[in-house]
Design a protein around this motif. Structure first.
Motif, PDB file in Angstrom:
ATOM      1  N   GLU A 135      20.235   7.072  46.546  1.00 26.97           N
ATOM      2  CA  GLU A 135      19.821   6.117  47.227  1.00 26.97           C
ATOM      3  C   GLU A 135      20.624   5.887  48.807  1.00 26.97           C
ATOM      4  N   HIS A 136      21.806   6.371  48.911  1.00 32.11           N
ATOM      5  CA  HIS A 136      22.678   6.430  49.866  1.00 32.11           C
ATOM      6  C   HIS A 136      22.012   7.493  50.993  1.00 32.11           C
TER       7      HIS A 136
ATOM      8  N   VAL B 278      20.034   0.043  51.123  1.00 28.75           N
ATOM      9  CA  VAL B 278      21.363   0.469  50.677  1.00 28.75           C
ATOM     10  C   VAL B 278      22.077   1.179  51.568  1.00 28.75           C
TER      11      VAL B 278
ATOM     12  N   VAL C  88      24.905   0.366  44.521  1.00 31.22           N
ATOM     13  CA  VAL C  88      23.575   0.664  44.450  1.00 31.22           C
ATOM     14  C   VAL C  88      22.954  -0.128  43.383  1.00 31.22           C
TER      15      VAL C  88
ATOM     16  N   SER D 259      24.022  -5.488  47.964  1.00 32.13           N
ATOM     17  CA  SER D 259      23.009  -5.330  48.756  1.00 32.13           C
ATOM     18  C   SER D 259      22.168  -6.503  49.141  1.00 32.13           C
TER      19      SER D 259
ATOM     20  N   CYS E 174      24.271  -5.118  55.125  1.00 35.94           N
ATOM     21  CA  CYS E 174      23.383  -4.478  54.593  1.00 35.94           C
ATOM     22  C   CYS E 174      22.317  -5.836  53.744  1.00 35.94           C
TER      23      CYS E 174
ATOM     24  N   GLU F  55      30.953   4.195  46.043  1.00 36.01           N
ATOM     25  CA  GLU F  55      30.810   2.941  46.065  1.00 36.01           C
ATOM     26  C   GLU F  55      32.157   2.031  46.340  1.00 36.01           C
TER      27      GLU F  55
END
Length: 309
Positions: free
Chosen positions: A85-86, A100, A106, A135, A163, A218
């Motif tokens: 996702e990053h 994200v 996430v 997020s 974000c 994270e």
């Protein structure tokens, strides 16, 4: 007590689903100019790095890359352990594409269970607060399903706030930066119908047991819940009754082993808790409701027995 932030972590009792779970549920638009013939090489590279859903991840990377060079760089980042996702810059949560950014928690698929429970409680026009929002995925997903909802989100982490503003603004909501309730508008006190608090619940001593994708990529503030994992929940519960409307509910995830203590904490805060589980998603959710005020019956005007004798 140190301030805490962002979204909810995957505790050791509920390990995080692989990042590729997002890829496995998404068909991304085929906008890439990279030839699909490179896909087998990318699949092999990801599989060699231990990616469980190498085929789905390769397809997603291919759709996101604008050139062969960018695809190579993205595949390298993923193979090195950076969350998918990053790498692509977004995650899918309840059918929404949620931005994200690096370092931001996430959203996990199991947390969709929490939003589903919240949707059952939220009536049209509900006031929704997404506390420790990360997020902003939870609030954005909930108001997408509730007509006319008013959304406010808050987080202490500036990266999460930046974000979240991208996701929450698109949902018509506002994001506030600060510690728990402190940055929220005062006029929300006593008016919140649904309070989503995606607090961290991993005990400090177990953070190092988390998958590297969470532990390394994270924010620690989004993962560490204190000695028993419930420190942030205690702080949230202390203020919840003052912010909730009568009949409003606080919803949060916890691990199954922490659920009994979590319900004790919320009951001590004046709320009425119940626990719900989703075995398919390894999710445990506590719903703690502020009781409605009882109507006081007017004193009886009947004459007492024997009066006037």
């Amino acid at each position: 007590m140190a301030p805490h932030s962002a979204s909810r972590p995957a505790g050791p009792a509920h390990p995080a689903a692989p990042s590729a779970s997002a890829a496995s549920s998404v068909t991304a638009p085929a906008t890439s100019s990279v030839t699909p013939s490179v896909t087998p090489a990318v699949v092999a590279r990801l599989r060699a790095a231990g990616c469980v859903f190498a085929e789905e991840e390769a397809e997603l990377l291919l759709s996101a890359a604008r050139s062969a060079g960018e695809l190579d760089a993205m595949a390298g980042q993923r193979a090195a352990g950076r969350p998918l996702e990053h790498v692509v810059g977004w995650a899918v949560f309840r059918g929404l594409r949620i931005a994200v950014d690096d370092g931001v928690f996430v959203p996990r698929r199991r947390t969709e269970f929490l939003v589903e429970r919240a949707e059952e409680l939220a009536r049209p026009g509900a006031v929704v607060v997404d506390l420790c929002c990360g997020s902003g995925a939870l609030g954005a997903a909930l108001v997408a399903a509730v007509d006319g909802a008013e959304l406010h989100a808050a987080d202490i982490d500036p990266a999460a706030v930046r974000c979240a503003r991208r996701n929450v603004a698109a949902a018509g909501g506002r994001v506030h930066e600060g510690d728990l309730y402190a940055p929220l508008p005062r006029d929300l006190r006593g008016r919140v119908d649904v309070l989503l608090a995606n607090v961290p619940y991993v005990p400090t001593g177990e953070v190092e047991l988390l998958p590297a994708e969470a532990r390394v990529h994270e924010a620690r503030v989004a993962l560490d819940g204190g000695a028993d994992g419930l420190d942030v929940l205690r702080r949230v519960t202390t203020g919840a009754a003052a912010w909730l409307a009568p009949g409003g509910s606080l919803l949060f995830e916890t691990s199954e082993r922490q659920a009994a203590e979590a319900t004790r904490i919320t009951a001590a805060g004046g709320l009425t808790p119940r626990v719900e589980h989703c075995e398919d998603r390894y999710a445990t959710v506590v719903i703690a409701t502020r009781p409605r005020e009882r109507r006081q019956e007017p004193p009886s005007r009947e004459r007492p027995t024997g009066a006037g004798r």
